[in-house]
Design a protein around this motif. Structure first.
Motif, mmCIF file in Angstrom:
data_model
loop_
_atom_site.group_PDB
_atom_site.id
_atom_site.type_symbol
_atom_site.label_atom_id
_atom_site.label_comp_id
_atom_site.label_asym_id
_atom_site.label_seq_id
_atom_site.Cartn_x
_atom_site.Cartn_y
_atom_site.Cartn_z
ATOM 1 N N ILE A 156 -7.255 -10.339 -8.032
ATOM 2 C CA ILE A 156 -6.812 -10.055 -6.612
ATOM 3 C C ILE A 156 -8.116 -9.245 -5.862
ATOM 4 N N VAL A 157 -8.776 -10.067 -4.850
ATOM 5 C CA VAL A 157 -9.765 -9.333 -4.309
ATOM 6 C C VAL A 157 -9.555 -8.751 -2.949
ATOM 7 N N GLY A 158 -8.511 -8.924 -2.316
ATOM 8 C CA GLY A 158 -8.223 -8.172 -1.152
ATOM 9 C C GLY A 158 -6.735 -8.038 -0.870
ATOM 10 N N GLY A 159 -6.448 -6.944 -0.053
ATOM 11 C CA GLY A 159 -4.942 -6.854 0.271
ATOM 12 C C GLY A 159 -4.542 -5.410 -0.265
ATOM 13 N N GLY A 160 -3.848 -4.806 0.364
ATOM 14 C CA GLY A 160 -2.987 -3.538 -0.156
ATOM 15 C C GLY A 160 -4.111 -2.429 -0.830
ATOM 16 N N GLU A 161 -3.996 -2.147 -2.255
ATOM 17 C CA GLU A 161 -4.611 -1.242 -3.002
ATOM 18 C C GLU A 161 -5.732 -1.937 -3.595
ATOM 19 N N LEU A 203 0.739 -1.080 -0.159
ATOM 20 C CA LEU A 203 0.066 0.150 0.194
ATOM 21 C C LEU A 203 0.835 1.154 -0.132
ATOM 22 N N ASP A 204 0.978 2.047 -1.277
ATOM 23 C CA ASP A 204 1.704 3.166 -1.320
ATOM 24 C C ASP A 204 3.144 2.710 -1.064
ATOM 25 N N GLY A 205 3.411 1.505 -1.639
ATOM 26 C CA GLY A 205 4.900 1.086 -1.939
ATOM 27 C C GLY A 205 5.324 0.160 -0.437
ATOM 28 N N ARG A 206 4.636 0.442 0.444
ATOM 29 C CA ARG A 206 4.851 -0.352 1.786
ATOM 30 C C ARG A 206 4.198 -1.557 2.015
ATOM 31 N N LEU A 207 4.889 -2.267 2.820
ATOM 32 C CA LEU A 207 4.289 -3.731 3.133
ATOM 33 C C LEU A 207 4.088 -3.852 4.418
ATOM 34 N N TYR A 208 2.779 -4.108 4.629
ATOM 35 C CA TYR A 208 2.437 -4.531 6.237
ATOM 36 C C TYR A 208 2.103 -5.725 6.212
ATOM 37 N N ASP A 209 1.701 -6.738 5.516
ATOM 38 C CA ASP A 209 1.148 -7.810 5.632
ATOM 39 C C ASP A 209 2.103 -9.099 4.895
ATOM 40 N N VAL A 210 2.227 -10.055 5.633
ATOM 41 C CA VAL A 210 3.077 -11.424 5.221
ATOM 42 C C VAL A 210 2.065 -12.404 5.283
ATOM 43 N N ALA A 211 1.695 -13.206 4.134
ATOM 44 C CA ALA A 211 0.796 -14.084 3.814
ATOM 45 C C ALA A 211 1.531 -15.509 3.858
ATOM 46 N N ILE A 212 0.936 -16.688 4.143
ATOM 47 C CA ILE A 212 1.415 -17.833 3.938
ATOM 48 C C ILE A 212 1.011 -18.462 2.578
#
Length: 424
Positions: A379-384, A136-145
């Motif tokens: 993609i239906v969820g996450g980030g933008e 989101l805006d170039g930043r990563l806040y989530d780590v998925a498995i």
């Protein structure tokens, strides 16, 4: 609209709730963490989803090897405490009280983004599945498995055979015709439920119609560039016709998620739109019929629908926590340790290249659908691609209003007004 503006507005909302997170206890100057770090010692509080598959006992067993490898770190598993049982609603309560967890699993609420640690500088996080889509805006806040497939319809093969249906429908119009046959054969054509299920199923079923021609539909909608009335109108009119014809249970709002799942597995309904996590429950159920799966078809065209995918079991770290090193070690373990990842994928039926697992023929069928959709996914969820916080609840109210006499045109108009207010 720039999504950073949305986040700025969210900060004001949370601060209006007397939020103290991030401005007390000495504060912090960057995204690396807050206050003093406990290092390799302390108790990490992790808020997680609790479902029929993901029990508290399951989570305890999952983190036990981590605790054994890191004897100074304990992991406290916290269950959602909000009335709706969701992680995101619970988070808002904890944030308002100034008491967020150290780590959260399964949260997608963009209102909490300002209070999350930016993980962009961690190579193992940047290499996680769908990491680019989650930025989101170039930043990563989530780590998925891994990935979860959402636009699926599971079906009772015995019911289809009894109704004279030889193959899954290729369009929503064919699916509607099949529903008529299934009802005549003595089955409830489609299983649904109340709670969050009503809205979720609508988006699972009709997302391919929205995204096949416009892969970034969710990104555009989140930025206020789409009209829900125009894009979802025909689909919602069809859904309402199913309800009017008795293809859906008109009393379904009183049915809980777990009950709906159980009813389908008991053979009471012929079809069940649900995400791939249902595969784990199906593998454990005793039943006298075989379950098949097909991708949710397009509304009118018989073309190949774009498969909807979302990050599976994403983890976030709150930057105000005093256990940054321990939290980072925990999330890294949960998303990179082969045994931990494979166990999570199998338990909640997510999928990841290079992490195969043996669960059931139905799981194999979903894996084949995912593999064949490479390059043709949405993609239906996450980030933008994440809709503004609260969208699911607003849409759920409007979808459920159809069960009590509401009309699709009114509900979609309300949704458009709500979405416009969020994207100003």
């Amino acid at each position: 609209m720039a999504r950073t503006r949305s986040i700025g507005a969210a900060v004001g909302i949370l601060l209006g709730l007397s939020l103290t997170v991030g401005c007390g206890g000495g504060g912090f100057q960057d995204n690396s963490g807050g206050g003093q770090d406990s290092g390799d010692k302390g108790t990490v509080r992790m808020l997680v989803n609790i479902t029929p598959n993901l029990t508290k006992a399951y989570w305890r067993d999952l983190v036990a090897p981590f605790e054994k490898k890191n004897p100074g770190i304990k992991v406290q598993i916290d269950s959602p405490s909000a009335a709706d049982g969701s992680v995101d609603s619970t988070l808002q309560q904890l944030l308002a009280a100034g008491n967020p967890p150290d780590v959260v699993e399964g949260s997608h609420n963009d209102k909490v983004i300002p209070y999350l640690r930016d993980l962009s500088d961690l190579s193992w996080a940047a290499e996680a599945p769908m990491s680019d889509a989650q930025r989101l805006d170039g930043r990563l806040y989530d780590v998925a498995i891994g990935q979860q497939v959402q636009s699926l319809v599971f079906y009772n093969k015995k019911a289809f055979a009894k109704a004279g249906i030889s193959k899954p429908p290729a369009t929503m119009q064919e699916l509607t015709a099949d529903m008529k046959k299934l009802k005549a054969a003595g089955y409830l054509p489609m299983q649904t439920a109340g709670e969050w299920v009503t809205q979720a199923q609508v988006m699972m079923m009709f997302a391919p119609t929205l995204t096949t021609a416009q892969p970034d539909w969710f990104k555009q909608a989140a930025d206020g560039k789409r009209s829900l009335s125009a894009d979802l109108g025909p689909s919602m009119n069809l859904y309402k016709s199913w309800l009017d014809k008795g293809y859906l249970d008109k009393q379904a709002l009183g049915t809980k998620y777990a009950e709906g799942e159980t009813d389908f597995l008991a053979g009471k309904a012929a079809m069940y739109p649900m995400g791939c996590w249902f595969v784990a429950a199906e593998a454990q159920a005793k039943k006298d019929f075989e379950v098949g799966v097909f991708p949710s078809p397009l509304l009118n065209e018989a073309g190949t629908p774009r498969l909807s995918v979302t990050p599976g079991a994403n983890y976030r770290i709150f930057k105000s926590g005093k256990h940054q090193t321990a939290s980072e070690k925990l999330v890294r373990f949960l998303t990179t340790d082969h045994t931990a990842v494979a166990g999570q994928l199998k338990q909640d039926s997510s999928f990841r290249t290079g992490y195969p697992y043996d669960l059931s023929p139905l799981a194999d069928d979903v894996q084949k659908l995912l593999d064949s959709s490479a390059g043709h996914q949405a993609i239906v969820g996450g980030g933008e691609y994440q809709m503004p916080a609260g969208f699911e609840n607003e849409q759920d109210k409007e979808v459920q209003s159809l069960y009590t006499g509401g009309k699709p045109v009114s509900g979609l108009k309300n949704l458009d007004s709500w979405l416009k207010a969020q994207t100003k």
